[in-house]
Structures are given as structure tokens and as C-alpha cells.
Design a protein around this motif. Structure first.
Motif, PDB file in Angstrom:
ATOM      1  N   GLN A 256     -51.925 -74.802 -54.114  1.00  0.00           N
ATOM      2  CA  GLN A 256     -51.102 -74.089 -53.259  1.00  0.00           C
ATOM      3  C   GLN A 256     -50.165 -73.374 -53.948  1.00  0.00           C
ATOM      4  OE1 GLN A 256     -50.553 -76.902 -50.177  1.00  0.00           O
ATOM      5  NE2 GLN A 256     -50.045 -75.201 -48.502  1.00  0.00           N
TER       6      GLN A 256
ATOM      7  N   THR B  95     -55.291 -81.063 -47.725  1.00  0.00           N
ATOM      8  CA  THR B  95     -54.925 -81.407 -49.081  1.00  0.00           C
ATOM      9  C   THR B  95     -55.115 -82.846 -49.704  1.00  0.00           C
ATOM     10  OG1 THR B  95     -52.996 -79.676 -48.776  1.00  0.00           O
ATOM     11  CG2 THR B  95     -52.843 -81.058 -50.503  1.00  0.00           C
TER      12      THR B  95
ATOM     13  N   ASP C 203     -56.653 -74.479 -52.334  1.00  0.00           N
ATOM     14  CA  ASP C 203     -55.725 -75.094 -51.328  1.00  0.00           C
ATOM     15  C   ASP C 203     -54.892 -73.869 -50.793  1.00  0.00           C
ATOM     16  OD1 ASP C 203     -54.314 -76.668 -49.760  1.00  0.00           O
ATOM     17  OD2 ASP C 203     -53.619 -77.982 -51.132  1.00  0.00           O
ATOM     18  N   GLU C 204     -55.297 -73.473 -49.792  1.00  0.00           N
ATOM     19  CA  GLU C 204     -54.578 -72.555 -49.029  1.00  0.00           C
ATOM     20  C   GLU C 204     -54.184 -71.420 -50.114  1.00  0.00           C
ATOM     21  OE1 GLU C 204     -51.671 -73.238 -46.180  1.00  0.00           O
ATOM     22  OE2 GLU C 204     -52.516 -75.112 -45.658  1.00  0.00           O
TER      23      GLU C 204
HETATM   24 MG   LIG Z   1     -51.698 -78.671 -47.638  1.00  0.00          MG
END
Ligand SMILES: [Mg+2]
Ligand SMILES: Nc1ncnc2c1ncn2[C@@H]1O[C@H](COP(=O)(O)OP(=O)(O)O)[C@@H](O)[C@H]1O
Lengths: 383, 296
Positions: free
Chosen positions: A103, A64, A179-180
Motif C-alpha cells: 500500500q 489487508t 494492496d490499494e
Molecule cells: Mg488496508
């Protein structure tokens, strides 16, 4: 460590093998510290236009943080980041041709799906009259047309994730950071979305950098995968190369299932070694090993379970064959995993596909079986 | 059965503490002033049975309400209260918003302390706090002395006994009621929303205006009502700080009640004030409900 450079082939996408190709992103000796803690440690990396680049690593390894530096929310403590040839040190997030899919999605709860997607466009220099068309295009691309008027809390998790994607794609950024993105979805929806993402990436030609801690996801979507560990990149390679020729024990162990057998190496020819792992046992014969290893050094032999054949009789056409005892059998439906103990006490896993439905499992606990594999089936690792 | 009892409990509170006194006030507002104890007539004589109730009701009338329209004082006082309440609510919002914003952005370990500082004034008497403003705002008070000492002014400013003093007093007193709902709205705000806004091309200020501000709307509305409603009936602050210049309906009510001992007219003033406040109270309840729905 010798790196395996695939030979560039006509028609395949592999700009990283082309010395002429100009990278879109260049990390040059980037270090990021939070107080005394080093989150990113002297990282150098090039990412090329139109790549689908995956950052893979355990939680807390700095994925991240890398994304946030690209988006402009964190500045490197040392080193430089260039995007499109420009040093990004003093460029704030709102002036970068980079968009991020968060995320947590970070959808604006007070705005409709439509207004969420239009949000960035209204802040751009796009003429007002063209915005509705662009939003419609995004809604179509992410199959959200019916939900345009809904608020984020009135749609499902999967739909929210698509809104976040549409919003971050709307401005047609040169670089999209994810991000994910699929973390909150269940397995089936996640797999569908992975293919959708690849499809969208192909259609839009945007460079994607995706963070994930799911190695299967990284292998599925990415053109290249970077495996990270504690703020460092351990290996950057195509998914097959990462899987078949990991450069360290860490990578071999992180990606997929692997048998790690420790021993001592002795050179037996060009690119060929013997690895002795237990007194009295035959050494493992290895060929096509590109690493340059001094005789007598301590090494780890890594071999994937599916590369090992389990047979009742000793095979005579394989370079390596060893007898052992089945300790445990894991039945997974399509596969069975056999845990076999070798004479020296070393445990080895071997997987076999259950290709016929009726034949009863041939082996059971305590059976003596032969494990065999080719000389090129595994790799010798020094780190 | 159990549920009915559960609902009845808070409602019995409401009935005992609000509805019954309110009915009594309405009754007094429909009576006439009298030199007696209590200082109004008629009195309900239940021993006379049905006839007594009939007599009692026949003597009630709306004269006091009619009287309120004959004298300018009353509607001017209502209007003045409305104006003072509106302006001071707005002023409290302007002071409280940056305060609440700062609290919500402060490091986690500071927040309880900051919250304490906001609530701390409640630990001392309200009267003493308002009184001490007299000492601050008076012509020879602390504020004027300070301003003269640093040569901003030569002559002391007349602040005490003007509407300005009332505004200062009200904003000071009611600030926590504005800060707390704003803080709770701003604290819930997900910081990644602001990053998303910046990522999509907003400057910091645009991100505040397009994301933070609309998302704190419920806190703003709640805070405004919590200040506006009690300030409408406020009388201590104008009485202590506003001098004779400041007209507020709470002060009028007080004077009718205690100086003139005209309970019926005072009650009529109170009934009208309550009816005026019913509108914002209902709006406030609506807002709270909507917020609960959005969160649930
Ligand atoms: Mg992360
Ligand atoms: N703002 C910050 N302040 C202090 N430490 C941080 C901050 N952001 C991240 N870290 C630390 O940096 C490390 C890497 O974090 P992160 O990049 O979020 O990891 P990942 O995304 O790979 O899980 C973690 O140990 C985390 O605690």
C-alpha cells in the motif's frame, strides 16, 4: 439466498462456473484473531488461476489482513490457506511464489529504480547474466526506461507506483497481491493505471488479487469482486452480477446508488411477488425474483436510480407506475438525479441522462411526475 | 538586515566561545616558556602602540612545534590516541547497535523508558562513574570476585591499569552518543521495507543486511564521529583507569600543562590535536548536510 449462476459460455473466462477447474488459492474456514478481536471470521473462498480478483469493503473490514495471510506475514488462527494445492501454514514469505505490491509501495530508498526491480531477481535462482534483460523487460513494461538510474525520491508518485508494480512482477510470481495500489494517485492517473494493470495482467497471465475500497475501481478491473463486511465475505460475483443482483441490502447499498424500499412480500406467481410498502399505495410488482420468500415477510425492494423512468404523463406500458413530487434535482452534467417524494412519504431517486443539450430541464421543484419501472428492474432482498 | 542579525547571533557565540580562545591558544603555542605569571613570554603590550605589536610578533616562533618532533613521546601519544579512539569507537558501535535496534523495535509504550535508561547515567557525575569502574575492575574488585565465585578463573585478572580498562571506560561513557543517533536512524525505518525484502525472497538476516543496515548508515556515521572526536582528546579515563601504561595525547597535554607548567608546549600539542580533528569534523559536517538534503 439463491445464487445466480451464469451459464458458462464458450470463450468467456469464468473458471468459477466450471466444476473441473482447479483453484489457485483456497481459503478453508479461515479465521484470524488479533487478541480478542476477530479480523477474519470463518472465511471460505476459492480464487482461480489468471483471475483478477478484487476485495472490496470499507476500511477495517479485513482486506489487508487477507492479503498479509496470502503473502505469509500473518498466519491464520484457524483454518487453512492453500496455494497451488499446498498448505501454506509453515511456508515463510520468502519461499512463496507470491509477491505483494505494498500500500505504501515500500520502495528501498537507498537503491535506484533499477536495483529495486532487480532486488528480488538477485535473491532468486535466476542466472546473473539474465537479470539485466529481465529488469529491462520490466522497465519497458512499466514505461520506466529513462528512470532506471534515479532513486525513488527523485521520481513522481505515479512513477513510484509503477516501480513498485515492476518490482513485484519481476519474479513472475504465480500470484500478485496489490494492496490499494492506486490509492495515492489522482483520479485521471488512476483510471489510466487501471487499464494498464488489466493490460499487464493479460500479458503476463499472473493471478492478481487487488484490494480496494473504491467500488468503481473494483468493477472496472476485476473478473470477480468479493464484497466484505467486518471480516466476512458477503458476496462473491462478477461485477455485473454484484451490481444487478446483490444478495443483501449491504451489498446493494455498498455498490453504487440504490433506492431501498421496505415492505411486505406476497407471492403472486412463480418468481413473482408484490411488495406493499405503504398503506393505500399500489404494491410494487416484481417478477424474475429467484429468492424464495414466505408470504407476509418483511423485505427490502432495491432498485437502481437509472432503472426508473421519470415522465410527465402516466406511462401505460410499465408494470409499476407511481406519482410523486420532485423535491430536489441534482445536475451532474451527463446525468440529472431527481429526488421524488411518493404519497406515503417514501423518497425515491431517479436518474435520467441529459441526452440533448438544448432542451431546458423539463422538470422543476414541486412538479408532479410519474415514476415507472419494469417488473424485473429491481430485486427483493430479505437480509 | 534581520537575517544578517539572525545569522550573526550564533556566529558571535562561535567567535566568543571557540575562535577567540583558539587564537589565544595559538598565540601561546608560538611563545616561549618563562618563569612568570602568566608562564610564557612575550606579552602583548598595547600601551606601546604599533611598535609594541611589532615587537610582540617578532618574538613569536615555531620552536614549540619543532620541539614536538624531537621527542618520540608526542607522535607516539597521537598515534596511541588514534588507535584507542578507533578501537573504542568500533567497540561502542558493536555494543550500541543491538541496543538501539532493540529500542527501535520495542513496543511504543516502552520506548520513552528505554530512552531514559540510556540517558540516565548523565544525571550523575562523570568522574564518579569513571571512579566506580575502578572498584569494579580492580584485582579485588566486583568483577574479579564474581568471576572467581562462579569459578571461571582462579587468579584475579589484571584489568585495571591496562588498555582494556580504558576501552571499557570509554565505551561505557560514550555509549549514549552512539546509541542515540543509531536509534533515531533505526526508528525512522519503515517496517514494510523489511516485509518487502522478505516478500522478494530475503531471509530475515539478508533483509537486515541489505535494508536495515544500509539505511542506518547515517546514524552509524554520526555516532562514530560523536564518539571518535571527543575520545581523541580524552584524558580523565586513561588517567583514572589506564595507569601509567596507557599513553594518550589528552593525558600528555594535561601533564605538560599542570605538571610541567609548560603552557607553550601544551598549547602546541592542543593546536596539532585540533588540526588532526578538523578532518573528521569536516567529514562529519558533510555527512550531516548530505543527510539533510536527502531528507529535505
Ligand atoms: Mg488496508
Ligand atoms: N497487527 C494487528 N494487531 C491488532 N489488530 C490488527 C492488526 N492488523 C489489523 N488489525 C485490525 O484488524 C482489522 C482489519 O484490518 P485490515 O485488514 O488492515 O483492514 P482493511 O485493510 O480492510 O482496512 C482492523 O480493525 C485492524 O485494526
Amino acid at each position: 439466498m439463491a445464487e445466480t449462476k451464469p451459464i458458462p459460455q464458450e470463450g468467456t473466462f469464468a473458471p468459477w462456473t466450471d466444476p473441473q477447474a482447479v483453484p489457485l488459492i483456497r481459503f478453508k474456514n479461515v479465521t484470524k484473531r488479533f487478541g480478542a478481536f476477530t479480523a477474519i471470521d470463518d472465511l471460505t473462498l476459492d480464487i482461480y488461476p489468471q483471475e483478477f480478483f478484487a476485495l472490496l469493503g470499507p476500511s477495517g473490514c479485513g482486506k489487508t489482513t487477507m492479503m498479509r495471510m496470502l503473502a505469509g506475514f500473518e498466519t491464520p488462527s484457524e483454518g487453512t490457506i492453500e496455494i497451488d494445492g499446498r498448505d501454506m501454514a509453515h511456508v515463510p514469505p520468502n519461499q512463496r511464489a507470491v509477491n505483494m505490491m505494498f500500500q505504501s509501495y515500500a520502495l528501498f530508498p537507498h537503491l535506484s529504480v533499477y536495483d529495486n526491480i532487480a532486488f528480488g531477481l538477485k535473491r532468486s535462482d535466476m542466472p546473473k547474466a539474465e537479470i539485466p534483460d529481465r529488469v529491462q523487460e520490466m522497465l519497458r513494461l512499466t514505461r520506466l526506461e529513462q528512470f532506471a538510474k534515479r532513486k525513488p525520491h527523485q521520481i513522481s508518485g505515479g512513477q513510484r507506483q509503477r516501480v513498485a508494480l515492476a518490482r513485484s512482477l519481476a519474479k513472475a510470481p504465480a500470484l500478485l497481491l496489490l494492496d490499494e495500489p492506486l490509492g495515492a494517485l489522482d483520479k485521471k492517473l488512476r483510471e489510466e493505471t487501471q487499464f494498464e494493470l488489466m493490460d499487464i495482467q493479460e500479458k503476463t497471465g499472473t493471478t492478481f488479487v487487488i484490494v480496494t475500497h473504491d467500488q468503481e475501481e473494483a468493477m472496472t478491473v476485476a473478473s470477480r469482486v468479493a464484497v466484505m463486511d467486518a471480516g466476512r465475505i458477503v458476496q462473491v460475483d462478477t461485477p455485473p452480477a454484484i451490481y444487478e443482483t446483490p444478495n443483501t441490502v449491504y451489498v446493494a447499498d455498498f455498490i453504487g446508488d440504490v433506492n431501498l424500499i421496505e415492505g411486505t412480500a406476497t407471492a403472486t406467481g412463480e418468481y413473482a411477488y408484490d411488495v406493499s410498502f405503504a398503506a393505500g399505495a399500489d404494491p410494487i410488482h416484481v417478477t424474475e425474483c429467484e429468492a424464495d420468500i414466505a408470504d407476509g415477510s418483511h423485505v427490502t425492494f432495491a432498485i437502481r436510480p437509472e432503472k426508473i423512468l421519470v415522465t410527465r404523463e402516466q406511462p401505460d406500458d410499465r408494470a409499476n407506475a407511481v406519482e410523486g413530487t420532485i423535491i430536489d434535482i441534482g445536475y451532474l452534467g451527463n446525468l440529472s438525479t431527481y429526488h421524488v417524494e411518493l404519497p406515503g412519504g417514501q423518497m425515491v431517486k431517479a436518474t435520467m441522462t441529459n441526452s440533448s443539450r438544448i432542451s431546458r430541464r423539463d422538470y422543476s421543484w414541486e412538479d408532479k411526475v410519474w415514476l415507472s419501472f419494469r417488473a424485473s428492474a429491481g430485486v427483493v432482498l430479505t437480509e | 538586515m534581520k537575517r544578517a542579525a539572525l545569522i550573526l547571533l550564533p556566529y558571535s557565540w562561535l567567535i566568543a566561545l571557540f575562535l577567540v580562545p583558539f587564537l589565544i591558544v595559538i598565540k601561546i603555542s608560538l611563545s616561549d616558556i618563562a618563569l612568570a605569571i602568566p608562564p610564557y613570554t612575550p606579552n602583548l603590550d598595547l600601551s606601546a602602540g604599533w611598535q609594541g605589536i611589532k615587537d610582540f610578533v617578532s618574538q613569536l616562533d615555531f620552536d614549540n612545534f619543532k620541539f614536538l618532533t624531537t621527542d618520540d613521546l608526542y607522535w607516539k601519544a597521537y598515534l596511541s590516541s588514534l588507535k584507542i579512539a578507533s578501537i573504542s569507537t568500533f567497540a561502542a558501535l558493536c555494543v550500541a547497535y543491538p541496543l538501539a535496534y532493540g529500542m527501535a523495535r520495542a513496543p511504543d509504550e516502552w520506548r520513552p523508558t528505554l530512552m531514559m535508561l540510556v540517558i540516565l547515567p548523565f544525571w550523575s557525575s562523570f568522574l564518579i562513574r569513571v571512579y566506580s569502574w575502578k572498584a569494579i575492575l580492580a584485582n579485588e574488585g566486583l568483577l574479579n570476585q564474581l568471576l572467581i565465585a562462579i569459578r571461571v578463573i582462579d587468579e584475579p585478572l589484571q584489568i585495571l591499569n591496562t588498555p582494556t580498562a580504558v576501552y571499557i571506560g570509554i565505551v561505557y561513557t560514550y555509549l549514549p552518543f552512539m546509541v542515540l543517533p543509531l536509534y533515531s536512524a533505526l526508528e525512522k525505518l519503515d517496517a514494510s521495507l523489511l516485509e518487502a525484502a522478505e516478500d522478494l525472497g530475503c531471509t530475515r538476516f539478508q533483509a537486515f543486511w541489505l535494508v536495515t543496515f544500509p539505511l542506518s548508515r547515517n546514524g552509524i556515521i554520526a555516532g562514530c564521529f560523536l564518539v571518535f572526536i571527543p575520545v581523541m582528546g580524552e584524558f580523565v579515563i586513561p588517567a583514572l583507569l589506564g595507569g601509567s601504561q596507557t599513553l594518550m595525547i589528552g593525558k600528555v597535554l594535561w601533564e605538560e600543562f599542570f605538571s610541567n607548567r609548560d603552557w607553550p608546549v601544551a598549547s602546541a600539542v592542543a593546536v596539532i590535536l585540533l588540526l588532526l580533528l578538523v578532518i573528521p569534523i569536516v567529514l562529519f559536517q558533510r555527512n550531516e548536510e548530505k543527510q539533510r538534503e536527502a531528507e529535505g
